[in-house]
Design a protein around this motif. Sequence first.
Motif, PDB file in Angstrom:
ATOM      1  N   MET A 191       0.786  -1.189   0.026  1.00  0.00           N
ATOM      2  CA  MET A 191       0.129   0.048  -0.039  1.00  0.00           C
ATOM      3  C   MET A 191       1.085   1.269   0.193  1.00  0.00           C
ATOM      4  SD  MET A 191      -2.822   1.448  -0.086  1.00  0.00           S
ATOM      5  CE  MET A 191      -4.387   0.220   0.162  1.00  0.00           C
ATOM      6  N   GLY A 192       1.779   1.262   1.036  1.00  0.00           N
ATOM      7  CA  GLY A 192       2.658   2.366   0.859  1.00  0.00           C
ATOM      8  C   GLY A 192       3.440   2.594  -0.727  1.00  0.00           C
ATOM      9  N   ALA A 193       3.871   1.406  -0.993  1.00  0.00           N
ATOM     10  CA  ALA A 193       4.569   1.648  -2.379  1.00  0.00           C
ATOM     11  C   ALA A 193       3.330   2.055  -3.420  1.00  0.00           C
ATOM     12  CB  ALA A 193       5.121   0.236  -2.814  1.00  0.00           C
ATOM     13  N   TRP A 194       2.336   1.703  -3.387  1.00  0.00           N
ATOM     14  CA  TRP A 194       1.254   2.050  -4.399  1.00  0.00           C
ATOM     15  C   TRP A 194       0.919   3.333  -4.362  1.00  0.00           C
ATOM     16  CZ3 TRP A 194      -0.541   1.909  -8.869  1.00  0.00           C
ATOM     17  CH2 TRP A 194      -1.695   2.249  -9.232  1.00  0.00           C
ATOM     18  N   LEU A 195       0.636   3.758  -2.989  1.00  0.00           N
ATOM     19  CA  LEU A 195       0.345   5.363  -2.809  1.00  0.00           C
ATOM     20  C   LEU A 195       1.325   6.294  -3.291  1.00  0.00           C
ATOM     21  CD1 LEU A 195      -1.441   5.028   0.661  1.00  0.00           C
ATOM     22  CD2 LEU A 195      -2.502   5.460  -1.554  1.00  0.00           C
ATOM     23  N   ASN A 196       2.684   5.853  -3.255  1.00  0.00           N
ATOM     24  CA  ASN A 196       3.774   6.737  -3.627  1.00  0.00           C
ATOM     25  C   ASN A 196       3.829   6.889  -5.202  1.00  0.00           C
ATOM     26  OD1 ASN A 196       4.697   7.390  -0.886  1.00  0.00           O
ATOM     27  ND2 ASN A 196       6.308   5.834  -1.145  1.00  0.00           N
ATOM     28  N   LEU A 197       3.621   5.593  -5.836  1.00  0.00           N
ATOM     29  CA  LEU A 197       3.789   5.553  -7.227  1.00  0.00           C
ATOM     30  C   LEU A 197       2.398   6.196  -7.848  1.00  0.00           C
ATOM     31  CD1 LEU A 197       4.809   4.348  -9.733  1.00  0.00           C
ATOM     32  CD2 LEU A 197       3.536   2.270  -9.344  1.00  0.00           C
ATOM     33  N   ALA A 198       1.200   6.020  -7.157  1.00  0.00           N
ATOM     34  CA  ALA A 198       0.261   7.024  -7.798  1.00  0.00           C
ATOM     35  C   ALA A 198       0.469   8.267  -7.810  1.00  0.00           C
ATOM     36  CB  ALA A 198      -1.212   6.403  -6.759  1.00  0.00           C
ATOM     37  N   GLN A 199       0.844   8.712  -6.510  1.00  0.00           N
ATOM     38  CA  GLN A 199       1.072  10.159  -6.258  1.00  0.00           C
ATOM     39  C   GLN A 199       2.240  10.706  -7.273  1.00  0.00           C
ATOM     40  OE1 GLN A 199       2.082  11.504  -2.618  1.00  0.00           O
ATOM     41  NE2 GLN A 199       1.442  13.704  -2.838  1.00  0.00           N
ATOM     42  N   ILE A 200       3.137   9.718  -7.539  1.00  0.00           N
ATOM     43  CA  ILE A 200       4.252  10.294  -8.748  1.00  0.00           C
ATOM     44  C   ILE A 200       3.614  10.339  -9.953  1.00  0.00           C
ATOM     45  CG2 ILE A 200       6.259   9.296 -10.114  1.00  0.00           C
ATOM     46  CD1 ILE A 200       7.159   8.499  -7.242  1.00  0.00           C
ATOM     47  N   LEU A 201       2.657   9.246 -10.293  1.00  0.00           N
ATOM     48  CA  LEU A 201       2.116   9.244 -11.719  1.00  0.00           C
ATOM     49  C   LEU A 201       1.068  10.490 -11.812  1.00  0.00           C
ATOM     50  CD1 LEU A 201       1.104   5.422 -11.789  1.00  0.00           C
ATOM     51  CD2 LEU A 201       2.863   6.704 -13.226  1.00  0.00           C
ATOM     52  N   MET A 202       0.536  11.054 -10.681  1.00  0.00           N
ATOM     53  CA  MET A 202      -0.579  12.130 -10.765  1.00  0.00           C
ATOM     54  C   MET A 202       0.316  13.492 -10.956  1.00  0.00           C
ATOM     55  SD  MET A 202      -3.430  10.835 -10.844  1.00  0.00           S
ATOM     56  CE  MET A 202      -4.548  12.020 -10.633  1.00  0.00           C
ATOM     57  N   LEU A 203       1.601  13.505 -10.368  1.00  0.00           N
ATOM     58  CA  LEU A 203       2.328  14.952 -10.304  1.00  0.00           C
ATOM     59  C   LEU A 203       3.363  15.064 -11.218  1.00  0.00           C
ATOM     60  CD1 LEU A 203       2.816  15.044  -6.481  1.00  0.00           C
ATOM     61  CD2 LEU A 203       1.241  16.348  -7.833  1.00  0.00           C
ATOM     62  N   MET A 204       3.954  13.855 -11.698  1.00  0.00           N
ATOM     63  CA  MET A 204       5.060  13.938 -12.706  1.00  0.00           C
ATOM     64  C   MET A 204       4.559  14.727 -14.111  1.00  0.00           C
ATOM     65  SD  MET A 204       8.163  13.590 -13.042  1.00  0.00           S
ATOM     66  CE  MET A 204       8.840  12.267 -11.907  1.00  0.00           C
ATOM     67  N   PRO A 205       3.493  14.240 -14.538  1.00  0.00           N
ATOM     68  CA  PRO A 205       3.034  14.780 -16.019  1.00  0.00           C
ATOM     69  C   PRO A 205       2.972  16.271 -15.784  1.00  0.00           C
ATOM     70  CG  PRO A 205       1.780  12.705 -15.559  1.00  0.00           C
ATOM     71  CD  PRO A 205       2.577  13.190 -14.263  1.00  0.00           C
ATOM     72  N   THR A 206       2.337  16.864 -14.626  1.00  0.00           N
ATOM     73  CA  THR A 206       2.162  18.264 -14.530  1.00  0.00           C
ATOM     74  C   THR A 206       3.546  18.802 -14.397  1.00  0.00           C
ATOM     75  OG1 THR A 206      -0.001  17.758 -13.591  1.00  0.00           O
ATOM     76  CG2 THR A 206       1.025  20.040 -13.193  1.00  0.00           C
ATOM     77  N   ALA A 207       4.278  18.443 -13.576  1.00  0.00           N
ATOM     78  CA  ALA A 207       5.966  19.072 -13.447  1.00  0.00           C
ATOM     79  C   ALA A 207       6.426  19.112 -14.665  1.00  0.00           C
ATOM     80  CB  ALA A 207       6.608  18.314 -12.483  1.00  0.00           C
ATOM     81  N   LEU A 208       6.423  17.923 -15.468  1.00  0.00           N
ATOM     82  CA  LEU A 208       7.019  18.110 -16.815  1.00  0.00           C
ATOM     83  C   LEU A 208       6.408  18.956 -17.858  1.00  0.00           C
ATOM     84  CD1 LEU A 208       7.810  14.223 -17.186  1.00  0.00           C
ATOM     85  CD2 LEU A 208       9.645  15.831 -16.404  1.00  0.00           C
ATOM     86  N   ASP A 209       5.182  18.996 -17.916  1.00  0.00           N
ATOM     87  CA  ASP A 209       4.517  19.613 -18.921  1.00  0.00           C
ATOM     88  C   ASP A 209       4.672  21.260 -18.331  1.00  0.00           C
ATOM     89  OD1 ASP A 209       2.354  19.604 -21.057  1.00  0.00           O
ATOM     90  OD2 ASP A 209       1.504  20.984 -19.409  1.00  0.00           O
ATOM     91  N   GLN A 210       4.678  21.641 -17.032  1.00  0.00           N
ATOM     92  CA  GLN A 210       5.001  22.929 -16.833  1.00  0.00           C
ATOM     93  C   GLN A 210       6.380  23.434 -17.272  1.00  0.00           C
ATOM     94  OE1 GLN A 210       4.552  23.615 -12.448  1.00  0.00           O
ATOM     95  NE2 GLN A 210       5.304  25.911 -12.649  1.00  0.00           N
ATOM     96  N   GLN A 211       7.303  22.606 -17.043  1.00  0.00           N
ATOM     97  CA  GLN A 211       8.716  22.986 -17.559  1.00  0.00           C
ATOM     98  C   GLN A 211       8.889  23.081 -18.683  1.00  0.00           C
ATOM     99  OE1 GLN A 211      11.126  20.624 -19.019  1.00  0.00           O
ATOM    100  NE2 GLN A 211      12.224  22.215 -19.368  1.00  0.00           N
ATOM    101  N   LEU A 212       8.360  22.070 -19.496  1.00  0.00           N
ATOM    102  CA  LEU A 212       8.348  22.314 -21.022  1.00  0.00           C
ATOM    103  C   LEU A 212       7.578  23.425 -21.858  1.00  0.00           C
ATOM    104  CD1 LEU A 212       8.287  18.502 -21.979  1.00  0.00           C
ATOM    105  CD2 LEU A 212      10.123  20.092 -22.689  1.00  0.00           C
ATOM    106  N   ARG A 213       6.382  23.867 -21.018  1.00  0.00           N
ATOM    107  CA  ARG A 213       5.589  25.176 -21.634  1.00  0.00           C
ATOM    108  C   ARG A 213       6.423  26.383 -21.354  1.00  0.00           C
ATOM    109  NH1 ARG A 213       0.356  24.270 -23.167  1.00  0.00           N
ATOM    110  NH2 ARG A 213      -0.370  22.176 -22.590  1.00  0.00           N
ATOM    111  N   GLU A 214       7.078  26.536 -20.189  1.00  0.00           N
ATOM    112  CA  GLU A 214       7.668  27.606 -19.686  1.00  0.00           C
ATOM    113  C   GLU A 214       9.090  27.956 -20.512  1.00  0.00           C
ATOM    114  OE1 GLU A 214       8.244  27.465 -15.319  1.00  0.00           O
ATOM    115  OE2 GLU A 214       6.084  27.719 -14.983  1.00  0.00           O
ATOM    116  N   GLN A 215       9.796  26.765 -20.663  1.00  0.00           N
ATOM    117  CA  GLN A 215      11.177  26.913 -21.213  1.00  0.00           C
ATOM    118  C   GLN A 215      11.040  26.765 -22.678  1.00  0.00           C
ATOM    119  OE1 GLN A 215      13.742  24.388 -19.150  1.00  0.00           O
ATOM    120  NE2 GLN A 215      13.718  25.494 -17.278  1.00  0.00           N
ATOM    121  N   ALA A 216      10.099  25.743 -23.355  1.00  0.00           N
ATOM    122  CA  ALA A 216      10.211  25.470 -24.716  1.00  0.00           C
ATOM    123  C   ALA A 216       9.027  25.797 -25.360  1.00  0.00           C
ATOM    124  CB  ALA A 216      10.639  24.123 -24.905  1.00  0.00           C
ATOM    125  N   GLY A 217       8.033  26.425 -24.560  1.00  0.00           N
ATOM    126  CA  GLY A 217       6.759  26.518 -25.568  1.00  0.00           C
ATOM    127  C   GLY A 217       5.826  25.398 -25.927  1.00  0.00           C
TER     128      GLY A 217
END
Length: 154
Positions: A13-39
Motif C-alpha cells: 500500500m505504501g509503495a502503491w500510494l507513492n507510485l500513484a502520487q508520482i503518476l499524478m504529479l510527474m506529468p504536470t511538473a514535466l508539462d510546466q517545465q516544457l511549456r515555460e522553457q520551450a513553449g
Amino acid sequence: MTDEPQWLSDTEMGAWLNLAQILMLMPTALDQQLREQAGLPHTHYHILSALSARPERAMRMTELARMAGTTTTRLSHAVATLEQRGWVARRACPTDKRGQIAHLTDAGFAVLAAAAPGHVTEVRRLVFDHLTEDDVVRLRDITAKVLPTLTGGA
C-alpha cells in the motif's frame, strides 16, 4: 460465493500510494517545465522524441499512439497541431493504404533539440538526483517488469 480480494499489505500500500502520487504529479511538473522553457506541452515533446528515436524519424500513427499511451484520435489531433507548425509530416503507409506514417521534420528535430537540455535537467532534478546508481538499476528493472502489462506485451 465471491472470493475475497487479495488486499495490499502495508508495504504494498505504501509503495502503491507513492507510485500513484508520482503518476499524478510527474506529468504536470514535466508539462510546466516544457511549456515555460520551450513553449510546448509534454505530450508534443513526447511525440517528437519518440519519432526522433526511430529509423528515418518516422513511425506508423497506430504504433505512435500506443507508445504515447493515447488513442489514435487524440494522437491525430496532436499531430495535426505539430503539422501546422511544420514539425511533423504525415504520409500514407506504403503497405497499408488505411495507415499513416508520421515523420519528424528537420524543423521538428530542431525544436526537440532545443527543448531537450531543459527537459533532461528537469528529469534529473525530479528523479535521478535523488537516486543512487543501484536505485536507477532497480527502477529500470522494476518498470521493465510492469510495463508489458500496460503495453500488451505480457
